[in-house]
Scaffold this active site. Structure first.
Site, PDB file in Angstrom:
ATOM      1  N   TYR A  77       0.755  -1.320   0.011  1.00 47.22           N
ATOM      2  CA  TYR A  77      -0.046   0.047  -0.247  1.00 47.22           C
ATOM      3  C   TYR A  77       1.027   1.413   0.004  1.00 47.22           C
ATOM      4  CZ  TYR A  77      -3.618   3.525   1.249  1.00 47.22           C
ATOM      5  OH  TYR A  77      -4.094   4.400   1.572  1.00 47.22           O
ATOM      6  N   MET A  79       1.342   4.702   0.917  1.00 46.59           N
ATOM      7  CA  MET A  79       0.507   5.892   1.757  1.00 46.59           C
ATOM      8  C   MET A  79       0.584   7.256   1.136  1.00 46.59           C
ATOM      9  SD  MET A  79       1.265   4.156   5.565  1.00 46.59           S
ATOM     10  CE  MET A  79       3.202   4.416   5.394  1.00 46.59           C
ATOM     11  N   HIS A 116      -4.859   5.219  -2.566  1.00 49.98           N
ATOM     12  CA  HIS A 116      -6.019   5.898  -2.741  1.00 49.98           C
ATOM     13  C   HIS A 116      -5.534   7.239  -3.395  1.00 49.98           C
ATOM     14  CE1 HIS A 116      -7.260   2.927   0.207  1.00 49.98           C
ATOM     15  NE2 HIS A 116      -8.347   3.243  -0.238  1.00 49.98           N
ATOM     16  N   ASN A 121      -7.752  14.345  -8.421  1.00 52.25           N
ATOM     17  CA  ASN A 121      -6.118  14.505  -8.764  1.00 52.25           C
ATOM     18  C   ASN A 121      -5.945  13.810  -9.953  1.00 52.25           C
ATOM     19  OD1 ASN A 121      -3.373  14.684  -8.620  1.00 52.25           O
ATOM     20  ND2 ASN A 121      -3.503  14.212  -6.441  1.00 52.25           N
ATOM     21  N   GLY A 123      -3.682  14.649 -12.235  1.00 52.98           N
ATOM     22  CA  GLY A 123      -2.089  14.306 -12.541  1.00 52.98           C
ATOM     23  C   GLY A 123      -1.640  12.893 -11.905  1.00 52.98           C
ATOM     24  N   ILE A 125      -3.526  10.351 -10.969  1.00 52.40           N
ATOM     25  CA  ILE A 125      -4.110   9.536 -11.654  1.00 52.40           C
ATOM     26  C   ILE A 125      -3.491   8.955 -12.944  1.00 52.40           C
ATOM     27  CG2 ILE A 125      -6.349   8.513 -12.901  1.00 52.40           C
ATOM     28  CD1 ILE A 125      -7.731  10.335 -10.948  1.00 52.40           C
ATOM     29  N   GLU A 126      -3.206  10.169 -13.570  1.00 56.24           N
ATOM     30  CA  GLU A 126      -2.498   9.792 -14.999  1.00 56.24           C
ATOM     31  C   GLU A 126      -0.947   9.251 -14.679  1.00 56.24           C
ATOM     32  OE1 GLU A 126      -3.576   9.551 -18.141  1.00 56.24           O
ATOM     33  OE2 GLU A 126      -5.456  10.077 -17.003  1.00 56.24           O
ATOM     34  N   PHE A 127      -0.460   9.900 -13.518  1.00 58.70           N
ATOM     35  CA  PHE A 127       1.120   9.263 -13.339  1.00 58.70           C
ATOM     36  C   PHE A 127       0.921   7.833 -13.198  1.00 58.70           C
ATOM     37  CE2 PHE A 127       4.084   8.137  -9.822  1.00 58.70           C
ATOM     38  CZ  PHE A 127       5.050   8.579 -10.315  1.00 58.70           C
ATOM     39  N   LYS A 130       0.332   5.500 -16.156  1.00 58.43           N
ATOM     40  CA  LYS A 130       1.563   5.005 -17.080  1.00 58.43           C
ATOM     41  C   LYS A 130       2.359   3.911 -16.457  1.00 58.43           C
ATOM     42  CE  LYS A 130       4.857   8.522 -15.701  1.00 58.43           C
ATOM     43  NZ  LYS A 130       5.747   9.714 -15.969  1.00 58.43           N
TER      44      LYS A 130
END
Length: 182
Positions: A77, A79, A116, A121, A123, A125-127, A130
């Site tokens: 996980y 954090m 989470h 957000n 940026g 999510i896209e990070f 990829k």
């Protein structure tokens, strides 16, 4: 007139009692949530799962993880994984994530990596996408004192669960259970 070129350096360092205050300060600037004292006590015991990121010897980011063994799975996980805004898009997040990926690959015993992310957000999510993460769930009211309060659960599957790997579905749709040999 001449131009001065120098090599930029991105390095990861241990979180210690001597620099834990830097991690606290960084987290208050980077993340919209605040972390309690127990979080920082646990981070000091996390070893390779907690690292500060240095850009030319300046602390600009950090990653903190823990091992989660719920739902009959062993998962990592994340954090926190964050970087100060002026230092984003320089590869620092990738270096931190690659460190975590190397950790789970060397261990060889993790089913997935998950975290989470606040639903707005984009940026982050896209990070993660990829690197092969997928949104597997959205938790309503996950965050208590920030808006939006909902969070996506992003997950990167490293291996199929034991249920999936011990059975085989034939092309005709019949399930063949494999016997586990002792």
């Amino acid at each position: 007139m001449f131009k001065l070129f120098y090599r930029t350096s991105i390095e990861l360092g241990d979180v210690t009692p001597h620099n834990i205050k830097q991690l606290r300060k960084l987290n208050t600037v980077v993340f919209p949530v605040s972390y309690n004292d127990k979080f920082y006590v646990d981070v000091l015991d996390a070893g390779e799962l907690a690292k500060l990121a240095y850009y030319n010897d300046i602390v600009v980011g950090a990653v903190c993880c823990r091992i989660d063994t719920s739902d009959n799975q062993r998962r990592l996980y994340i954090m926190t994984l964050g970087c100060l805004s002026p230092y984003r898009r320089l590869g620092i997040g990738t270096v931190m994530f690659q460190h975590i990926l190397n950790y789970v690959e060397n261990d060889g015993n993790f089913d997935s990596i998950f975290l989470h992310v606040q639903v707005n957000n984009d940026g982050a999510i896209e990070f993660y996408k990829k690197f092969g993460f997928e949104i597997v769930e959205t938790k309503k009211h996950y965050y208590k004192r920030i808006e939006p309060a909902d969070a996506h659960v992003l997950q990167k599957t490293l291996r199929k669960t034991s249920l999936n790997s011990s059975n085989h579905v034939h092309s005709n749709g019949h399930l063949e259970k494999k016997d586990k040999k002792a």
